[in-house]
Design an enzyme around this catalytic site. Sequence first.
Site, PDB file in Angstrom:
ATOM      1  N   CYS A   7       0.723  -1.186  -0.080  1.00  0.00           N
ATOM      2  CA  CYS A   7      -0.042   0.169   0.042  1.00  0.00           C
ATOM      3  C   CYS A   7       0.832   1.263  -0.021  1.00  0.00           C
ATOM      4  O   CYS A   7       1.970   1.362   0.493  1.00  0.00           O
ATOM      5  CB  CYS A   7      -0.846  -0.109   1.194  1.00  0.00           C
ATOM      6  SG  CYS A   7      -2.296   1.250   1.247  1.00  0.00           S
ATOM      7  N   ASP A 130      -6.748  -3.401  10.763  1.00  0.00           N
ATOM      8  CA  ASP A 130      -5.728  -2.360  10.887  1.00  0.00           C
ATOM      9  C   ASP A 130      -5.511  -1.823  12.145  1.00  0.00           C
ATOM     10  O   ASP A 130      -6.723  -1.715  13.102  1.00  0.00           O
ATOM     11  CB  ASP A 130      -5.698  -1.441  10.071  1.00  0.00           C
ATOM     12  CG  ASP A 130      -4.537  -0.618   9.817  1.00  0.00           C
ATOM     13  OD1 ASP A 130      -3.458  -0.864  10.389  1.00  0.00           O
ATOM     14  OD2 ASP A 130      -4.460   0.583   8.981  1.00  0.00           O
TER      15      ASP A 130
HETATM   16  O1  LIG Z   1      -0.928   5.118   4.222  1.00  0.00           O
HETATM   17  C1  LIG Z   1      -1.526   5.948   4.524  1.00  0.00           C
HETATM   18  O2  LIG Z   1      -0.665   7.107   4.453  1.00  0.00           O
HETATM   19  C2  LIG Z   1      -2.849   5.987   4.907  1.00  0.00           C
HETATM   20  C3  LIG Z   1      -3.285   7.064   5.087  1.00  0.00           C
HETATM   21  C4  LIG Z   1      -4.804   7.522   5.326  1.00  0.00           C
HETATM   22  C5  LIG Z   1      -5.644   6.558   5.483  1.00  0.00           C
HETATM   23  C6  LIG Z   1      -4.959   5.030   5.205  1.00  0.00           C
HETATM   24  C7  LIG Z   1      -3.696   4.924   4.747  1.00  0.00           C
HETATM   25  N1  LIG Z   1      -2.896   3.751   4.612  1.00  0.00           N
HETATM   26  C8  LIG Z   1      -3.902   2.460   4.439  1.00  0.00           C
HETATM   27  C9  LIG Z   1      -3.138   1.189   4.318  1.00  0.00           C
HETATM   28  O3  LIG Z   1      -3.838   0.310   3.690  1.00  0.00           O
HETATM   29  C10 LIG Z   1      -1.929   1.043   5.238  1.00  0.00           C
HETATM   30  O4  LIG Z   1      -1.260  -0.057   4.365  1.00  0.00           O
HETATM   31  C11 LIG Z   1      -2.529   0.348   6.586  1.00  0.00           C
HETATM   32  O5  LIG Z   1      -2.960   1.413   7.312  1.00  0.00           O
HETATM   33  C12 LIG Z   1      -0.918  -0.323   7.296  1.00  0.00           C
HETATM   34  O6  LIG Z   1       0.073   0.917   7.467  1.00  0.00           O
HETATM   35  P1  LIG Z   1       1.589   0.494   8.001  1.00  0.00           P
HETATM   36  O7  LIG Z   1       1.119   0.235   9.508  1.00  0.00           O
HETATM   37  O8  LIG Z   1       2.374   1.613   7.789  1.00  0.00           O
HETATM   38  O9  LIG Z   1       1.906  -0.767   7.397  1.00  0.00           O
END
Ligand SMILES: O=C(O)c1ccccc1NCC(=O)[C@H](O)[C@H](O)COP(=O)(O)O
Length: 211
Positions: A7, A130
């Site tokens: 992502c 999440d």
């Molecule tokens: O990634 C972002 O900046 C984001 C911003 C606003 C809403 C959702 C967002 N990301 C969504 C995702 O699917 C991410 O992969 C998920 O939250 C996991 O993130 P991480 O813990 O950094 O791997």
Amino acid sequence: MAEAKICGITDARALDAAIDGGARFVGFVVYPKSPRHLSRDKLAALAERARGQVETVVVTVDADEELLAAVAACAGPDWIQLHGSENPGKTAQARQYAQRGLIKAIGVARPEDLAQAAAFEPVADMLMFDAKPPPGGLPGGNALAFDWQILAGRRFGRPWMLSGGLTPANVAEAVSASGAAAVDVSSGVEASAGLKDPLKIAEFLAAARSA
Ligand SMILES: O=C(O)c1ccccc1NCC(=O)[C@H](O)[C@H](O)COP(=O)(O)O
């Protein structure tokens, strides 16, 4: 073997690494406060490059119909991921803008949070668990994990994806603890916020594949 979504892709190198590494999904964030936010032009270009090679997911946060329609027109996403406080009614309305389906993200800190899933099962095609964001933080992409064990043995009416704080080093343990069949990552495969590291993407996908 767990399927994976990479992502917050912001450039072609990261996209190609995700495709070459065998990701099932790639995520493009449309949320101006995020360091991974894509302009319409960039979204259209990356979606075009991805077409037919990997399933595309556009990630939105409490988007109105105008934004969803604009995203659908410029990117034609396979999936739309709703990552805000959308209720089941709003979630159902968003379905028309995705080619394949909707992913509804649910913030999890405690076992009781999983109960929210039931309301979205009739309207979402996939669920994402999440980590609940910190107060005042971004809705996602925070590199925060929750206790994966709370998912162990749980059954849901839709396929689901584990997300939050995953990395190449912990994804195998996360899959084993939670029983996830699909995983999602953003920060854990970055060199800095918003800049993906192709090597980390390859490592994450290899680890997810053998998990
Ligand atoms: O990634 C972002 O900046 C984001 C911003 C606003 C809403 C959702 C967002 N990301 C969504 C995702 O699917 C991410 O992969 C998920 O939250 C996991 O993130 P991480 O813990 O950094 O791997």
